[in-house]
Every structure is written in C-alpha cells, then in structure tokens.
Design a protein around this motif. Structure first.
Motif, PDB file in Angstrom:
ATOM      1  N   ASN A 135       0.902  -1.402  -0.105  1.00 47.89           N
ATOM      2  CA  ASN A 135       0.047  -0.008   0.093  1.00 47.89           C
ATOM      3  C   ASN A 135       1.040   1.317   0.013  1.00 47.89           C
ATOM      4  N   PRO A 136       1.488   1.667  -1.105  1.00 51.92           N
ATOM      5  CA  PRO A 136       2.313   2.654  -1.282  1.00 51.92           C
ATOM      6  C   PRO A 136       1.716   4.105  -1.013  1.00 51.92           C
ATOM      7  N   GLU A 137       0.495   4.254  -1.107  1.00 50.48           N
ATOM      8  CA  GLU A 137      -0.232   5.569  -0.878  1.00 50.48           C
ATOM      9  C   GLU A 137      -0.153   5.645   0.700  1.00 50.48           C
ATOM     10  N   LEU A 138      -0.441   4.643   1.345  1.00 52.24           N
ATOM     11  CA  LEU A 138      -0.407   4.846   2.794  1.00 52.24           C
ATOM     12  C   LEU A 138       0.839   5.336   3.215  1.00 52.24           C
ATOM     13  N   VAL A 139       1.889   4.514   2.774  1.00 52.35           N
ATOM     14  CA  VAL A 139       3.308   5.002   3.253  1.00 52.35           C
ATOM     15  C   VAL A 139       3.614   6.438   2.968  1.00 52.35           C
ATOM     16  N   PHE A 140       3.190   6.610   1.671  1.00 53.65           N
ATOM     17  CA  PHE A 140       3.623   7.957   1.413  1.00 53.65           C
ATOM     18  C   PHE A 140       2.762   8.960   2.104  1.00 53.65           C
ATOM     19  N   ASP A 141       1.551   8.772   2.648  1.00 56.01           N
ATOM     20  CA  ASP A 141       0.820   9.587   3.550  1.00 56.01           C
ATOM     21  C   ASP A 141       1.407   9.603   4.830  1.00 56.01           C
ATOM     22  N   PHE A 142       1.912   8.622   5.286  1.00 57.12           N
ATOM     23  CA  PHE A 142       2.634   8.410   6.671  1.00 57.12           C
ATOM     24  C   PHE A 142       3.870   9.675   6.504  1.00 57.12           C
ATOM     25  N   TYR A 143       4.739   9.311   5.651  1.00 52.78           N
ATOM     26  CA  TYR A 143       5.969  10.090   5.498  1.00 52.78           C
ATOM     27  C   TYR A 143       5.548  11.621   5.167  1.00 52.78           C
ATOM     28  N   ASN A 144       4.801  11.751   4.431  1.00 54.48           N
ATOM     29  CA  ASN A 144       4.159  13.194   4.113  1.00 54.48           C
ATOM     30  C   ASN A 144       3.618  14.091   5.504  1.00 54.48           C
ATOM     31  N   MET A 145       2.977  13.033   6.090  1.00 62.30           N
ATOM     32  CA  MET A 145       2.407  13.848   7.382  1.00 62.30           C
ATOM     33  C   MET A 145       3.355  14.100   8.396  1.00 62.30           C
ATOM     34  N   ARG A 146       4.591  13.411   8.375  1.00 64.46           N
ATOM     35  CA  ARG A 146       5.601  13.345   9.425  1.00 64.46           C
ATOM     36  C   ARG A 146       6.390  14.518   8.927  1.00 64.46           C
ATOM     37  N   ARG A 147       6.746  14.553   7.397  1.00 61.67           N
ATOM     38  CA  ARG A 147       7.417  15.837   6.930  1.00 61.67           C
ATOM     39  C   ARG A 147       6.547  17.117   7.286  1.00 61.67           C
ATOM     40  N   GLU A 148       5.407  17.025   7.099  1.00 60.10           N
ATOM     41  CA  GLU A 148       4.863  18.199   7.340  1.00 60.10           C
ATOM     42  C   GLU A 148       5.082  18.791   8.895  1.00 60.10           C
ATOM     43  N   LYS A 149       5.195  17.705   9.636  1.00 64.54           N
ATOM     44  CA  LYS A 149       5.312  18.231  11.153  1.00 64.54           C
ATOM     45  C   LYS A 149       6.655  18.600  11.498  1.00 64.54           C
ATOM     46  N   VAL A 150       7.743  18.298  10.614  1.00 67.38           N
ATOM     47  CA  VAL A 150       9.302  18.570  10.792  1.00 67.38           C
ATOM     48  C   VAL A 150       9.266  20.087   9.979  1.00 67.38           C
ATOM     49  N   ARG A 151       8.440  20.465   9.114  1.00 68.27           N
ATOM     50  CA  ARG A 151       8.700  21.580   8.439  1.00 68.27           C
ATOM     51  C   ARG A 151       8.807  22.897   9.272  1.00 68.27           C
ATOM     52  N   GLY A 152       8.006  22.897   9.975  1.00 69.95           N
ATOM     53  CA  GLY A 152       7.966  23.892  10.863  1.00 69.95           C
ATOM     54  C   GLY A 152       8.770  24.014  12.061  1.00 69.95           C
ATOM     55  N   ALA A 153       9.416  22.833  12.441  1.00 70.59           N
ATOM     56  CA  ALA A 153      10.169  22.717  13.825  1.00 70.59           C
ATOM     57  C   ALA A 153      11.393  23.437  13.599  1.00 70.59           C
TER      58      ALA A 153
END
Ligand code: BV8
Length: 224
Positions: free
Chosen positions: A45-63
C-alpha cells in the motif's frame, strides 16, 4: 585529541515538537510498523506509506532546532578532535542546529528512485506517481531505511566506532538494531560510554555513566 562519537534518536527532537516513536502516544502507538515502515508495507500500500511520511514531513517543516541540537553544532566546531554524530532521525534539525551528521536511517529531505538509485531533493509532498527525474521510471520512494533494510553508511560507522574514545548516546530507547548495539562496539574498542536520556533505556546497563533528564538541559550542560 580524543575522537567523540555521538548517537542520537528521536528524543533529541522531542522538545522541538517532533513525536518520538515509543513514548506514550508516540508514532508506533498511532501506526503499526508493519503498515508503514517495511518494504512489504510499501509494496502492499504505497499510498498509505507516502501519506505517513508526508504527514511526518509536514510536522518537521515548521520545527526548530532546540538547545541540544545547537550544543552539538557548537561542540563539532569547537572540539579539537573529530566529533562524529550518527543519527537515527530522519529530520534535518541537526543540520539546522549547525551540525554535520550521518543519517543512518535516511532522511525526509531526499527522494530515492528504487529503480536506478538516483536521489533528489524531495518535493514538499511526495507523490507515488512522480517519476524519477533521471530514469523517468515510476519508482519513487521515501529515502528512509525500513525494518528489514540495511541502514546506510554501516561500513563507515564501523570504522568510526573502532577508533572512538568517547561514545555518547542521546535520546534513544535502544530498541532498534543495529544502532542499539553501537555501545557494545564502542566498549569493545575501549571507549568510555555516556548515556543522556529522559529516562533509563533498554541499554542503560551498558553505559559507564547514565544521566536522566531532558536533552535541552543535559546536552548543553555536558557540552559546556
Ligand atoms: C536491519 C525508519 C538487517 C525511518 C526506522 C539485531 C541485529 C540487527 C537487526 C535486528 C536485530 N534484532 C532485530 C532486528 C530487526 C530490526 C529491529 O531492530 N527491530 C526491533 C524493533 C527489535 N532492525 C532492522 O530491521 C534494521 N535493519 O537490521 O537490517 C539487514 C542485514 C543485511 C541485509 C539487509 C538487512 C533497520 C532498522 C531501521 C528501521 N527504521 N525508522 C523513520 O520512519 O523514521 S527505526 C525507528 O526507530 C526510527 O527511525 C527511530 O530512529 C528508531 C529508534 O527509535 P528512537 O530514536 O530510539 O526513538 P524511541 O521513540 O524509541 O525512543 C525515544 C527515546 O528518547 C526514549 O528513550 C525517551 O525516553 C527519550 N526521550 C523522550 N523525550 C526526551 C528523551 N530524551 C531526552 N530528552 C527528551 N526530551
């Protein structure tokens, strides 16, 4: 001058607002490793994995890097001998704190082509359908090391651990190998070992000294 080797984990980024993995409410309490952090999960399920990493990258962007990241950046500049920082983290807060690090589990900031091995700066939201800019094949994946995959830079890390005089572990639970075994390799090479962590970890007994508390207090105090 004595080479220093530092291993960091998610705990060093916790006070920058980045969730850790195994603390209460951590990432592995919300997601199952088998669904998002193995090659089999990506194939299924590559979409789920991409969503997981995109969600985590979003959190790091502003950190923002915290006092612990900045202290390690200062140490690397001021220490008269080599200071190798090996991180299990995939965020870029060490770099933002002025340090050069070895990302043994990969990093959010690059995308990887599973077909030709090409790496390029990851776009803000990685998409499964983005073809590789080099070979044009639809084989884009996050540039991270999943469970069951060989961590990056292991040969260089082995050489570093053989020669280190002081091994310091910061903000890691010592639950994941081979990183959790580095302290054993450093001890075998005759290094002094120090753990700086919020609370006792799975590998605390392996350290000569273990100090418990938040990284933003322990790391600057140790560096100064
Ligand atoms: C491999 C992906 C073999 C990126 C991750 C023995 C030897 C070798 C392998 C194994 C072995 N036994 C088992 C294995 C398999 C497996 C493994 O270790 N499983 C575990 C669960 C038992 N290992 C692997 O699969 C590795 N690969 O061995 O390949 C091989 C050989 C030949 C050919 C091919 C393959 C790959 C491991 C990498 C997996 N990928 N991440 C991502 O999504 O981020 S690992 C994952 O856990 C994260 O990357 C994270 O970095 C890592 C470790 O977690 P921590 O960083 O320690 O975070 P955690 O939440 O656990 O702890 C936080 C700590 O901070 C806590 O102690 C807390 O108290 C503290 N803290 C909290 N707040 C603060 C704080 N400290 C200070 N201040 C604070 N404020």
């Amino acid at each position: 001058m004595r080479p220093i080797t530092i291993l960091t984990g998610a705990g060093i980024s916790a006070e920058s607002g980045i969730a850790t993995f195994r603390d209460p409410g951590g990432i592995w309490a919300q997601y199952d490793i088998e669904d998002v952090a193995t090659p089999q999960a990506f194939a299924r399920n590559p979409e789920l994995v991409f969503d997981f990493y995109n969600m985590r990258r979003e959190k790091v962007r502003g950190a923002k890097p915290n006092a612990a990241h900045h202290a390690l950046g200062r140490l690397q500049k001021s220490w008269p001998g080599p200071v190798h920082i090996i991180t299990q983290n995939v965020d870029d807060l060490h770099e933002k704190g002025g340090a050069k690090v070895i990302h043994m589990h990969g990093q959010h900031s690059t995308a990887l082509c599973a077909a030709c091995g090409h790496r390029w700066p990851a776009p803000p939201a990685m998409d499964l359908h983005d073809p590789c800019p080099d070979c044009r094949q639809p084989a884009t994946r996050p540039d991270v090391v999943w469970f069951g995959e060989m961590p990056y830079h292991m040969e260089r890390i082995g050489e570093i651990l053989e020669r280190t005089a002081l091994f310091v572990s910061i903000g890691t639970s010592g639950a994941v190998y081979p990183a959790a075994g580095f302290v054993r390799l450093a001890r075998a090479a005759g290094a002094e070992t120090l753990e700086l962590n919020l609370e006792p970890s799975e590998i605390t007994p392996l350290f000569d000294t273990s100090r418990h508390g938040p990284a933003t207090e322990l790391v600057p105090a140790w560096v100064e």
